[in-house]
Scaffold this motif. Structure first.
Motif, mmCIF file in Angstrom:
data_model
loop_
_atom_site.group_PDB
_atom_site.id
_atom_site.type_symbol
_atom_site.label_atom_id
_atom_site.label_comp_id
_atom_site.label_asym_id
_atom_site.label_seq_id
_atom_site.Cartn_x
_atom_site.Cartn_y
_atom_site.Cartn_z
ATOM 1 N N GLN A 115 27.788 -120.361 -14.677
ATOM 2 C CA GLN A 115 27.321 -120.657 -13.333
ATOM 3 C C GLN A 115 25.799 -120.534 -13.382
ATOM 4 O OE1 GLN A 115 30.729 -117.938 -11.480
ATOM 5 N NE2 GLN A 115 29.706 -119.120 -9.892
ATOM 6 N N PRO A 116 25.101 -121.652 -13.433
ATOM 7 C CA PRO A 116 23.663 -121.604 -13.699
ATOM 8 C C PRO A 116 22.821 -121.051 -12.554
ATOM 9 C CG PRO A 116 24.410 -123.854 -13.376
ATOM 10 C CD PRO A 116 25.617 -123.009 -13.418
ATOM 11 N N ASP A 117 23.362 -121.063 -11.351
ATOM 12 C CA ASP A 117 22.606 -120.595 -10.192
ATOM 13 C C ASP A 117 23.036 -119.183 -9.831
ATOM 14 O OD1 ASP A 117 23.313 -123.849 -9.127
ATOM 15 O OD2 ASP A 117 21.347 -123.184 -9.784
ATOM 16 N N ILE A 118 22.110 -118.232 -9.972
ATOM 17 C CA ILE A 118 22.427 -116.850 -9.649
ATOM 18 C C ILE A 118 22.426 -116.638 -8.142
ATOM 19 C CG2 ILE A 118 21.633 -114.463 -9.883
ATOM 20 C CD1 ILE A 118 20.446 -115.278 -12.578
ATOM 21 N N HIS A 119 21.471 -117.292 -7.479
ATOM 22 C CA HIS A 119 21.287 -117.077 -6.051
ATOM 23 C C HIS A 119 20.914 -118.410 -5.405
ATOM 24 C CE1 HIS A 119 18.998 -114.659 -2.697
ATOM 25 N NE2 HIS A 119 20.166 -115.109 -2.291
ATOM 26 N N ILE A 120 21.596 -118.741 -4.316
ATOM 27 C CA ILE A 120 21.296 -119.963 -3.571
ATOM 28 C C ILE A 120 21.140 -119.612 -2.103
ATOM 29 C CG2 ILE A 120 22.325 -122.094 -2.686
ATOM 30 C CD1 ILE A 120 23.325 -122.740 -5.390
ATOM 31 N N THR A 121 20.141 -120.210 -1.482
ATOM 32 C CA THR A 121 19.915 -120.018 -0.047
ATOM 33 C C THR A 121 19.987 -121.373 0.640
ATOM 34 O OG1 THR A 121 18.499 -118.110 -0.470
ATOM 35 C CG2 THR A 121 18.344 -119.150 1.693
#
Lengths: 113, 113
Positions: A6-12
């Motif tokens: 999962q390449p995105d650790i944090h998304i807003t």
């Protein structure tokens, strides 16, 4: 060895915006694929799963995911995010077609009003 | 129907002490799994029971970890003696045989100081 990325650790995202969470897997055979969500103070809840058949699967809470064998991907989507969707999302692959799961590192979703 | 329950929800112990985590699966579920997530990492498989038998314990980190499922109902996971690197969230999951879906508890957070 099987793995999930999962390449995105944090998304807003803003409430009402569309959402896509990425998941790539490494698996030799046809995988069993899952998306789980963990809301604050809660256990892991299954959003949806893919075993075979239609590559676009519908889940709970308005989520869907598409299995793309050529890209080894199983991305999670939602057309319009609600504030209650703020949580951590985990993609997983079933090892050797069993209930034993290999998880990605998770993507934390933050939703702004 | 009660879900998977885990106890305690949070345990803080000192290095060298012993901790026992308990998991009560959903009634009638023969499969019981333990997983662990250390901070920032993926959720990793520890072991799998089918009824009272250990089906797969390939994920157990070392012999300081002992899991039991006497009578095929609840399970315990004992860590003795605990080390700093044992800190994390321990998840329990259960499923009926051949279900293709795991039902997770809320997890037990272990902090080793």
């Amino acid at each position: 060895a099987q793995s999930v990325t999962q390449p995105d650790i944090h998304i807003t995202v803003s409430e009402g915006a569309s959402l896509e969470l990425r998941c790539n897997y490494s698996y030799g055979a046809t995988p069993y694929l899952f998306w789980y969500v963990q809301s604050p103070g809660q256990g892991l809840q299954l959003l949806l799963k893919y075993f075979s058949g239609d590559t676009l699967v519908q889940g709970i809470k308005g989520f869907e995911a598409e299995f793309k064998r050529s890209q080894s991907s199983f991305n999670l989507r939602k057309p319009s995010v609600h504030w209650s969707d703020a949580a951590e999302y985990f993609c997983a692959v079933g090892e050797d077609n069993t209930d034993k799961l290999i998880f990605g590192t998770g993507t934390r979703l933050q939703v702004f009003p | 129907e009660a879900g998977v329950t885990q106890f305690p929800s949070h345990s803080v112990i000192e290095k060298g002490q012993t901790v026992t985590l308990r998991c009560d699966p959903i009634s009638g579920h023969d499969n019981l799994y333990w997983y662990r997530r250390v901070m920032g990492k993926e959720i990793k498989f520890l072991l799998h029971f089918v009824k009272e038998s250990k089906q797969d314990e390939s994920g157990m980190p070392n012999n300081r970890f002992l899991a039991e499922r006497t009578g095929g109902t609840y399970s315990t996971l004992k860590v003795q003696p605990a080390e700093l690197e044992d800190s994390g969230v321990y998840f329990c999951a259960s499923s009926p045989l051949g279900a293709g879906e795991l039902f997770f508890g809320e997890g037990s957070r272990l902090t080793v100081l």
